[in-house]
Design an enzyme around this catalytic site. Sequence first.
Site, PDB file in Angstrom:
ATOM      1  N   GLU A  43       0.843  -1.185   0.000  1.00  0.00           N
ATOM      2  CA  GLU A  43       0.000   0.000   0.000  1.00  0.00           C
ATOM      3  C   GLU A  43       0.883   1.242   0.000  1.00  0.00           C
ATOM      4  O   GLU A  43       1.889   1.306   0.702  1.00  0.00           O
ATOM      5  CB  GLU A  43      -0.905   0.000   1.240  1.00  0.00           C
ATOM      6  CG  GLU A  43      -1.832   1.206   1.316  1.00  0.00           C
ATOM      7  CD  GLU A  43      -2.694   1.225   2.581  1.00  0.00           C
ATOM      8  OE1 GLU A  43      -3.749   1.858   2.550  1.00  0.00           O
ATOM      9  OE2 GLU A  43      -2.296   0.621   3.594  1.00  0.00           O
ATOM     10  N   LYS A 113      -9.815   1.890  -2.292  1.00  0.00           N
ATOM     11  CA  LYS A 113     -10.062   1.493  -0.906  1.00  0.00           C
ATOM     12  C   LYS A 113     -11.476   1.874  -0.488  1.00  0.00           C
ATOM     13  O   LYS A 113     -11.872   3.039  -0.546  1.00  0.00           O
ATOM     14  CB  LYS A 113      -9.025   2.166   0.005  1.00  0.00           C
ATOM     15  CG  LYS A 113      -8.981   1.652   1.421  1.00  0.00           C
ATOM     16  CD  LYS A 113      -7.788   2.277   2.139  1.00  0.00           C
ATOM     17  CE  LYS A 113      -7.529   1.670   3.496  1.00  0.00           C
ATOM     18  NZ  LYS A 113      -6.307   2.255   4.117  1.00  0.00           N
ATOM     19  N   CYS A 154      -5.747  -2.851   2.809  1.00  0.00           N
ATOM     20  CA  CYS A 154      -5.495  -2.620   4.233  1.00  0.00           C
ATOM     21  C   CYS A 154      -6.759  -2.723   5.096  1.00  0.00           C
ATOM     22  O   CYS A 154      -7.227  -3.812   5.387  1.00  0.00           O
ATOM     23  CB  CYS A 154      -4.808  -1.270   4.412  1.00  0.00           C
ATOM     24  SG  CYS A 154      -3.947  -1.102   6.012  1.00  0.00           S
TER      25      CYS A 154
END
Length: 275
Positions: A43, A113, A154
């Site tokens: 990331e 995300k 994440c």
Amino acid sequence: MTTIKLALCQMDVIDNKEENLKKASSMIAQSVEENADFIILPEMFNCPYSNDKFIEYQEEEKDSPTLNRISSLARKNNVYILAGSIPEKENDNLFNTSYLFDRKGEIIAKHRKMHLFDIDVKDRITFKESDVLTAGDDFTIADTEFGKIGIGICYDIRFPELARIMVENNALALFYPGAFNMTTGPAHWELLFRARALDNQVFCIGVAPALNEDASYHSYGHSIITNPWGEVLAQAGLKEEIIISEIDLDEIKKIREELPLLKNKREDLYEVAKK
């Protein structure tokens, strides 16, 4: 037997985009020498993990020097590359976006995300991505020569519904480029990857930046591969390294036959409970 030789590039990300791209290129080259099929970057691999740097390092997809570099490397080396994530600008919005390149260097999937990292662990860590980032809305399941894969980023791994939806759409492996910190990492990183792999009987892979103690945000590292039985196949430490590991996707069918969790779900009851 359907196998993928993975390369997890746990790189040290610094406050210099060109140096980060050089490091990513070097680690990709090392992975190619190890005959990796599928190379994964962390990331925000081109950018320090902080809101002000997301703004400073932002790139638009159509003329992104970062994406152009990764595309060229995928094509030149005939490999898949999951470009962890970068700060992607579109119009007035800024996204935390992951790109998957095929062997021809073409973008075959992108994931923005979905769940922004807005936390406040008292006296330990506070971070609010939503101050500068916009959340993505799309589920990302990509077709590859190995089968379908799912992509999250994440904080997305903390939401089991996302993983289940990707698996219900036939994803055999879930990839989460991430950057847990020194508070949440020791507590939850391995646990979450093992849980998502076990619940969904798939491979689950996380790739993080190495710990940079000079940075404002301290990544926990510990890039990881977990299998459909919930076991850790490989895991890095805190420092920069490359994990080379082969996974056998045929294990999924075997484990699902032995322990038919997905088949035994009581969807009839779940649907009633939702009403």
